[in-house]
Design a protein around this motif. Sequence first.
Motif, PDB file in Angstrom:
ATOM      1  N   GLY A  38       0.804  -1.239   0.000  1.00  0.00           N
ATOM      2  CA  GLY A  38       0.000   0.000   0.000  1.00  0.00           C
ATOM      3  C   GLY A  38       0.828   1.276   0.000  1.00  0.00           C
ATOM      4  O   GLY A  38       0.308   2.356   0.280  1.00  0.00           O
ATOM      5  N   GLU A  39       2.144   1.156  -0.349  1.00  0.00           N
ATOM      6  CA  GLU A  39       2.998   2.355  -0.276  1.00  0.00           C
ATOM      7  C   GLU A  39       2.618   3.420  -1.312  1.00  0.00           C
ATOM      8  O   GLU A  39       3.002   4.575  -1.177  1.00  0.00           O
ATOM      9  N   GLN A  40       1.834   3.017  -2.338  1.00  0.00           N
ATOM     10  CA  GLN A  40       1.395   3.987  -3.357  1.00  0.00           C
ATOM     11  C   GLN A  40       0.403   5.012  -2.796  1.00  0.00           C
ATOM     12  O   GLN A  40       0.131   6.019  -3.421  1.00  0.00           O
ATOM     13  N   PHE A  41      -0.155   4.699  -1.601  1.00  0.00           N
ATOM     14  CA  PHE A  41      -1.138   5.611  -1.007  1.00  0.00           C
ATOM     15  C   PHE A  41      -0.504   6.566   0.012  1.00  0.00           C
ATOM     16  O   PHE A  41      -1.208   7.384   0.607  1.00  0.00           O
ATOM     17  N   ALA A  42       0.798   6.446   0.213  1.00  0.00           N
ATOM     18  CA  ALA A  42       1.483   7.359   1.148  1.00  0.00           C
ATOM     19  C   ALA A  42       1.378   8.797   0.624  1.00  0.00           C
ATOM     20  O   ALA A  42       1.427   9.024  -0.594  1.00  0.00           O
ATOM     21  N   ASP A  43       1.239   9.747   1.540  1.00  0.00           N
ATOM     22  CA  ASP A  43       1.104  11.153   1.132  1.00  0.00           C
ATOM     23  C   ASP A  43       2.275  11.595   0.259  1.00  0.00           C
ATOM     24  O   ASP A  43       2.107  12.333  -0.702  1.00  0.00           O
ATOM     25  N   SER A  44       3.486  11.114   0.612  1.00  0.00           N
ATOM     26  CA  SER A  44       4.677  11.541  -0.141  1.00  0.00           C
ATOM     27  C   SER A  44       4.585  11.074  -1.596  1.00  0.00           C
ATOM     28  O   SER A  44       4.982  11.792  -2.515  1.00  0.00           O
TER      29      SER A  44
END
Length: 222
Positions: A38-44
């Motif tokens: 789910g790292e694609q949903f991180a704000d950065s």
Amino acid sequence: MTNIQLYSLGSPNGIKIPIALEEMGMAYDVHTVDILKGEQFADSFKKLNPNCKIPAIVDPQGPDGTPHSIMESGAILLYLAEKSGKLLPENPSERSEAIQWLFFQAANIGPMFGAFGHFHTYGKDNCDHPYPEARFATETQRLLSILNERLESHEYIVGHTYSIADISIFPWVIWLNMFYKAGNQLKLESFSHVMAWVNKCSSRPATIRGFEVYNFTEMGKT
Ligand SMILES: N[C@@H](CCC(=O)N[C@@H](CS)C(=O)NCC(=O)O)C(=O)O
């Protein structure tokens, strides 16, 4: 810092960009965005691609000399080709053809092959109707037929030169076989011009280096 910052993974859209960077001989730094975590949903990352999908890049020296971020693999390929002056024909007609096939991939191959793969891989547990997988299998084969006809009379997607049009498409054909394990079902071997072209593209030394950045050829084994 002048290196292109690459945010991606070893998926068929994600792998296009390290392949292109290697083929163009551009300097870049690799960042992994693990979409399974789910790292694609991180704000950065969302700041780089509001659609929360890999790949994305940041060029520290963008068109106006300041950092410029780019989403969508086709747009990234075009940006890098224009910046490097490589992998996009200079002849205006051929250049237009390459861009047409780039759009053909984004509008057809990615969505249809991806939908086929989704129902083929996950449909059995989530959908007890055979229609969606059959529908997208038919569409995938129809698109492979279009490619096969094109490659019967063209060494590469555009004429005799490897271009970003090839890079945008051939990883998706590998993925059908390697990750979705649907080579037999889709009768991939019957698209002989496509398969010969996939082999030719994927045996280029710089393209192999691009695969290795995110272990693309290992992805089907997991
Ligand atoms: N049209 C986009 C598609 C990008 C795309 O679908 N990326 C997938 C991996 S191949 C992704 O990030 N999926 C994560 C998600 O949907 O949450 C492109 O070509 O860049």
